[in-house]
Design a protein around this motif. Structure first.
Motif, PDB file in Angstrom:
ATOM      1  N   ILE A  82       0.836  -1.206   0.000  1.00  0.00           N
ATOM      2  CA  ILE A  82       0.000   0.000   0.000  1.00  0.00           C
ATOM      3  C   ILE A  82       0.869   1.254   0.000  1.00  0.00           C
ATOM      4  CG2 ILE A  82      -1.661   1.326   1.364  1.00  0.00           C
ATOM      5  CD1 ILE A  82      -2.898  -1.330   2.238  1.00  0.00           C
ATOM      6  N   ALA A  83       1.973   1.229   0.782  1.00  0.00           N
ATOM      7  CA  ALA A  83       2.869   2.386   0.827  1.00  0.00           C
ATOM      8  C   ALA A  83       3.508   2.636  -0.542  1.00  0.00           C
ATOM      9  CB  ALA A  83       3.955   2.160   1.882  1.00  0.00           C
ATOM     10  N   VAL A  84       3.921   1.563  -1.216  1.00  0.00           N
ATOM     11  CA  VAL A  84       4.516   1.710  -2.549  1.00  0.00           C
ATOM     12  C   VAL A  84       3.489   2.301  -3.521  1.00  0.00           C
ATOM     13  CG1 VAL A  84       5.398   0.436  -4.545  1.00  0.00           C
ATOM     14  CG2 VAL A  84       6.224  -0.105  -2.248  1.00  0.00           C
ATOM     15  N   ILE A  85       2.248   1.826  -3.461  1.00  0.00           N
ATOM     16  CA  ILE A  85       1.211   2.315  -4.370  1.00  0.00           C
ATOM     17  C   ILE A  85       0.917   3.787  -4.112  1.00  0.00           C
ATOM     18  CG2 ILE A  85      -1.226   2.085  -4.996  1.00  0.00           C
ATOM     19  CD1 ILE A  85      -0.929  -0.922  -4.493  1.00  0.00           C
ATOM     20  N   LEU A  86       0.801   4.168  -2.846  1.00  0.00           N
ATOM     21  CA  LEU A  86       0.534   5.576  -2.530  1.00  0.00           C
ATOM     22  C   LEU A  86       1.681   6.472  -2.993  1.00  0.00           C
ATOM     23  CD1 LEU A  86      -1.020   5.252   1.055  1.00  0.00           C
ATOM     24  CD2 LEU A  86      -2.202   5.750  -1.091  1.00  0.00           C
ATOM     25  N   ALA A  87       2.916   6.021  -2.783  1.00  0.00           N
ATOM     26  CA  ALA A  87       4.068   6.809  -3.237  1.00  0.00           C
ATOM     27  C   ALA A  87       4.076   6.937  -4.755  1.00  0.00           C
ATOM     28  CB  ALA A  87       5.364   6.160  -2.747  1.00  0.00           C
TER      29      ALA A  87
ATOM     30  N   VAL B 194       8.669   1.105  -9.096  1.00  0.00           N
ATOM     31  CA  VAL B 194       7.551   0.357  -8.507  1.00  0.00           C
ATOM     32  C   VAL B 194       7.747  -1.142  -8.704  1.00  0.00           C
ATOM     33  CG1 VAL B 194       5.095  -0.160  -8.809  1.00  0.00           C
ATOM     34  CG2 VAL B 194       5.853   2.207  -8.627  1.00  0.00           C
ATOM     35  N   LEU B 195       8.133  -1.530  -9.909  1.00  0.00           N
ATOM     36  CA  LEU B 195       8.344  -2.953 -10.189  1.00  0.00           C
ATOM     37  C   LEU B 195       9.459  -3.527  -9.318  1.00  0.00           C
ATOM     38  CD1 LEU B 195       8.090  -2.889 -14.086  1.00  0.00           C
ATOM     39  CD2 LEU B 195       6.476  -3.967 -12.514  1.00  0.00           C
ATOM     40  N   VAL B 196      10.542  -2.783  -9.177  1.00  0.00           N
ATOM     41  CA  VAL B 196      11.670  -3.257  -8.362  1.00  0.00           C
ATOM     42  C   VAL B 196      11.240  -3.437  -6.904  1.00  0.00           C
ATOM     43  CG1 VAL B 196      13.942  -2.641  -7.454  1.00  0.00           C
ATOM     44  CG2 VAL B 196      13.438  -2.300  -9.871  1.00  0.00           C
ATOM     45  N   LEU B 197      10.536  -2.450  -6.345  1.00  0.00           N
ATOM     46  CA  LEU B 197      10.117  -2.527  -4.936  1.00  0.00           C
ATOM     47  C   LEU B 197       9.122  -3.657  -4.702  1.00  0.00           C
ATOM     48  CD1 LEU B 197       9.758   1.280  -4.115  1.00  0.00           C
ATOM     49  CD2 LEU B 197      11.540  -0.291  -3.323  1.00  0.00           C
ATOM     50  N   LEU B 198       8.165  -3.833  -5.619  1.00  0.00           N
ATOM     51  CA  LEU B 198       7.183  -4.908  -5.453  1.00  0.00           C
ATOM     52  C   LEU B 198       7.848  -6.276  -5.570  1.00  0.00           C
ATOM     53  CD1 LEU B 198       4.107  -3.492  -7.418  1.00  0.00           C
ATOM     54  CD2 LEU B 198       4.466  -3.564  -4.940  1.00  0.00           C
TER      55      LEU B 198
ATOM     56  N   MET C 215       0.862  -3.327  -9.633  1.00  0.00           N
ATOM     57  CA  MET C 215       0.343  -2.804  -8.367  1.00  0.00           C
ATOM     58  C   MET C 215      -0.989  -3.447  -8.012  1.00  0.00           C
ATOM     59  SD  MET C 215       1.328   1.269  -8.325  1.00  0.00           S
ATOM     60  CE  MET C 215       0.783   1.666  -9.978  1.00  0.00           C
ATOM     61  N   SER C 216      -1.870  -3.597  -8.986  1.00  0.00           N
ATOM     62  CA  SER C 216      -3.164  -4.231  -8.744  1.00  0.00           C
ATOM     63  C   SER C 216      -2.982  -5.685  -8.299  1.00  0.00           C
ATOM     64  CB  SER C 216      -4.016  -4.164 -10.011  1.00  0.00           C
ATOM     65  OG  SER C 216      -5.249  -4.815  -9.821  1.00  0.00           O
ATOM     66  N   THR C 217      -2.078  -6.398  -8.970  1.00  0.00           N
ATOM     67  CA  THR C 217      -1.810  -7.795  -8.604  1.00  0.00           C
ATOM     68  C   THR C 217      -1.268  -7.890  -7.191  1.00  0.00           C
ATOM     69  OG1 THR C 217      -1.332  -8.357 -10.916  1.00  0.00           O
ATOM     70  CG2 THR C 217      -0.461  -9.844  -9.223  1.00  0.00           C
ATOM     71  N   ALA C 218      -0.330  -7.015  -6.852  1.00  0.00           N
ATOM     72  CA  ALA C 218       0.257  -7.038  -5.509  1.00  0.00           C
ATOM     73  C   ALA C 218      -0.783  -6.716  -4.447  1.00  0.00           C
ATOM     74  CB  ALA C 218       1.413  -6.047  -5.443  1.00  0.00           C
ATOM     75  N   LEU C 219      -1.669  -5.761  -4.714  1.00  0.00           N
ATOM     76  CA  LEU C 219      -2.680  -5.385  -3.737  1.00  0.00           C
ATOM     77  C   LEU C 219      -3.644  -6.538  -3.473  1.00  0.00           C
ATOM     78  CD1 LEU C 219      -3.473  -2.885  -2.067  1.00  0.00           C
ATOM     79  CD2 LEU C 219      -5.093  -2.298  -3.863  1.00  0.00           C
TER      80      LEU C 219
ATOM     81  N   THR D 160     -11.460   2.667  -8.495  1.00  0.00           N
ATOM     82  CA  THR D 160     -11.402   2.202  -9.883  1.00  0.00           C
ATOM     83  C   THR D 160     -10.341   2.937 -10.691  1.00  0.00           C
ATOM     84  OG1 THR D 160     -12.793   1.618 -11.779  1.00  0.00           O
ATOM     85  CG2 THR D 160     -13.061   3.824 -10.908  1.00  0.00           C
ATOM     86  N   ASN D 161      -9.905   4.102 -10.200  1.00  0.00           N
ATOM     87  CA  ASN D 161      -8.865   4.847 -10.902  1.00  0.00           C
ATOM     88  C   ASN D 161      -7.464   4.321 -10.616  1.00  0.00           C
ATOM     89  OD1 ASN D 161      -9.985   7.418 -12.362  1.00  0.00           O
ATOM     90  ND2 ASN D 161     -11.186   7.218 -10.487  1.00  0.00           N
ATOM     91  N   PHE D 162      -7.347   3.405  -9.635  1.00  0.00           N
ATOM     92  CA  PHE D 162      -6.028   2.876  -9.295  1.00  0.00           C
ATOM     93  C   PHE D 162      -5.968   1.352  -9.406  1.00  0.00           C
ATOM     94  CE2 PHE D 162      -6.750   6.818  -6.927  1.00  0.00           C
ATOM     95  CZ  PHE D 162      -5.748   7.589  -7.492  1.00  0.00           C
ATOM     96  N   LEU D 163      -7.100   0.684  -9.122  1.00  0.00           N
ATOM     97  CA  LEU D 163      -7.222  -0.723  -9.465  1.00  0.00           C
ATOM     98  C   LEU D 163      -7.818  -0.794 -10.864  1.00  0.00           C
ATOM     99  CD1 LEU D 163      -8.805  -2.052  -6.153  1.00  0.00           C
ATOM    100  CD2 LEU D 163      -6.459  -2.444  -6.918  1.00  0.00           C
TER     101      LEU D 163
END
Length: 597
Positions: free
Chosen positions: A9-14, A33-37, A466-470, A507-510
């Protein structure tokens, strides 16, 4: 699991903050984002957040569909396949070009009610691009409105978008039936009010002409002097003067007509053009290019074929400055010599001091003159190393001959028909259409590559990651549970309103489909807890999931217009958030009244 979830969640918000503020380039943020996830997945193997699942977004059918459709749109633009349609719109209110765009947008919105909005946007992007080019309108001011109005139109019927059908299918598995017009009334109110904002307000919010780097581009409207020789069979032969002028030349000025050794200047009295005449014209670059296309001048160019290979039929136009010390100064334009030496033709000359009436060979070049040059791509590149002319870097553009237009139209029509009817998957139809455009010679690989925006590729891939990770780490389920608990102690009408707003934000982020899948069961269980009909609450989820206006990753039509409009992430935030608030307020007022909640 909770640690991995909160880190995700922190990565997505950043990422959202960095995407919207553009403190760091989009490409770096997406890769970061990809590296952190992936690091989170390696540090918490129990989450099943694998590298393969995170990178799967780059092979996602939606991403491949968008890329293929961008290539198809580029082919239509290159071949001028929609020239006939754009001319028809051009004849509407010729003195008020700004009225044409609202008509096209309204047609697109109405079409989206009965056709899935993705193929509608695919059809209208090249049309709007061509109309904007002819009318000298800023493309960024009309591309995002096209996406938004198609989304609004898709809110009015069950088949307007894939999200509507998906949510209806899930609701049916819970025993709730959503018929074709179940949400048409609130959808029409939302679409109507939203369309007013999209058509009349958004153009004032969006930027003007922008290039790929987000820089404003100033249009050039200076005129070139050129000459047109009327060979046997030329379409202008037989054209007669009316009141001393040639009616065909409404956008260009005829400076003189050379007939043998005689020079005729305006006004022309009772003159009929015939083979062998040479017309001295003054026209802007765009006007001259359009006229040469109409006269089929580019179909059989007098330019060597060995420059870019036999499959490269495109002609590149560029502007070149005559610098001080050039050997061209004080000389007339020697077309044969210039063609044999450089493989290019000089189409016209721009001179700010005065407008000559002589033929190009008689005009003595001065330092500061600007030449309009046509040639193959490699020939234009070779000019960049010459000392006699200085190619103006931003001025190069490609022109395609008309003979490929009907082929491109046929391929495009077949692609749209396949997508609209659903006889094959949309990704198959799009890729097959792009392949047909390339194989059919409607554009070359270099032009197709330019149509692919790397920002879209990285943005979509990282957004899906990001959606997959969430979802994998349990973050999506946690958000849904908290939402259900929050809405348990408020009135039914307020529940509908808040459900719409929460779904619209997420819906704008997922992905909008993931949001609909998550919240449709929650809406049904909430309605059952109130002892009410679940239909209005499912409608709140459906319409909220369609309100994906604030980010380009919200819906694929936003991604489709991101490249042609040269938008940045922040442009969707600025223009989309007010529209979300507008449709939310309209829904909150109309839906409870209409459904009696």
């Amino acid at each position: 699991m909770p640690v991995a979830m909160w880190l995700t969640i922190a990565v997505i918000l950043a990422a959202i903050v960095l995407f919207s503020t553009e403190l760091v380039s989009l490409e770096i943020v997406a890769l970061g984002v990809l590296v952190l996830l992936m690091a989170i997945g390696l540090l918490a193997p129990d989450t099943q957040l694998t590298t393969e699942s995170l990178l799967a977004g780059f092979a996602n059918p939606a991403l491949l569909t968008i890329i293929a459709l961008l290539v198809i749109g580029q082919a239509l633009f290159q071949t001028d396949a929609l020239g006939g349609i754009t001319k028809a719109f051009e004849r509407l209110w010729p003195r008020h070009p700004s009225r044409v765009i609202p008509i096209i947008l309204i047609i697109a919105g109405i079409s989206s009610a009965v056709i899935n909005n993705t193929p509608v946007v695919v059809m209208f992007i090249p049309l709007l691009t061509a109309v904007a080019a002819r009318r000298k309108l800023a493309t960024p001011k009309i591309m995002m409105p096209l996406s938004f109005i198609s989304i609004l139109g898709g809110m009015t019927t069950l088949i307007g978008s894939s999200t509507n059908l998906l949510a209806a299918g899930i609701a049916l598995s819970y025993g709730v039936t959503i018929d074709f017009f179940a949400f048409t009334v609130p959808g029409l109110f939302m679409a109507g009010v939203g369309a007013i904002y999209v058509i009349f307000v958004m153009p004032h919010i969006l930027p003007s002409r922008m290039n790929e780097k987000g820089q404003e581009v100033q249009a050039r409207n200076l005129q070139f002097i050129t000459e047109i020789r009327l060979y046997d069979g030329h379409p202008l032969i037989g054209e007669k003067t009316v009141a001393g002028m040639f009616p065909k030349f409404t956008k260009m000025t005829v400076r003189a007509v050379m007939r043998g050794y005689e020079r005729y200047v305006p006004p022309f009295e009772d003159m009929t053009l015939r083979a062998g005449d040479v017309l001295i014209l003054a026209a802007t670059r765009d006007q001259l290019t359009d006229a040469l296309k109409e006269w089929r001048a580019f179909d059989n160019p007098r330019i060597s074929e060995d420059q870019d290979g036999p499959t490269d039929h495109g002609i590149v136009l560029c502007e070149a400055l005559v610098p001080p010390g050039s050997r061209l100064i004080n000389n007339g334009i020697d077309q044969r010599g210039f063609l044999s030496q450089h493989g290019c033709l000089i189409l016209g000359i721009e001179r700010r001091s005065r407008m000559p009436r002589e033929s190009l060979s008689e005009i003595r070049l001065d330092a500061g003159d600007v030449l309009l040059i046509a040639g193959r791509s490699s020939a234009i590149n070779n000019l960049r190393g010459q000392q006699d002319v200085v190619v103006i870097e931003w001025s190069a553009s490609e022109v395609r001959p008309h003979r490929f237009a009907s082929r491109a139209q046929l391929i495009f029509a077949a692609t749209v028909a396949a997508i609209a009817t659903g006889i094959v998957p949309i990704v198959f139809a799009a890729i097959a259409g792009a392949f047909a455009m390339l194989a059919g010679g409607c554009l070359n690989v270099r032009q197709a590559t330019r149509a692919i925006d790397r920002r879209i590729f990285l943005l979509v891939g990282s957004a899906i990651a990001m959606s997959t990770a969430l979802e994998t780490t349990g973050g999506a389920a946690m958000i849904a549970d908290v939402t259900a608990m929050t809405l348990s102690n408020v009135s039914p009408a307020m529940v509908m309103s808040l459900t719409f707003l929460i779904v619209a934000i997420l819906t704008n982020f997922l992905s909008n489909n993931a949001t609909a899948v998550l919240f449709t069961p929650i809406a049904i269980s909430t309605a059952q807890a109130f002892g009410l009909d679940p239909l209005p609450f499912v409608v709140a989820v459906i319409l909220g999931a369609n309100a994906c206006f604030a980010t380009p990753i919200g819906y694929q039509t936003n991604l489709l217009v991101m490249g042609p409009g040269h938008y940045r992430f922040k442009h969707f935030f600025i223009a989309g958030i007010p529209l979300i608030l507008i449709v939310w307020i309209v829904f909150s007022i109309v839906a409870p009244i209409y459904y009696g909640v």
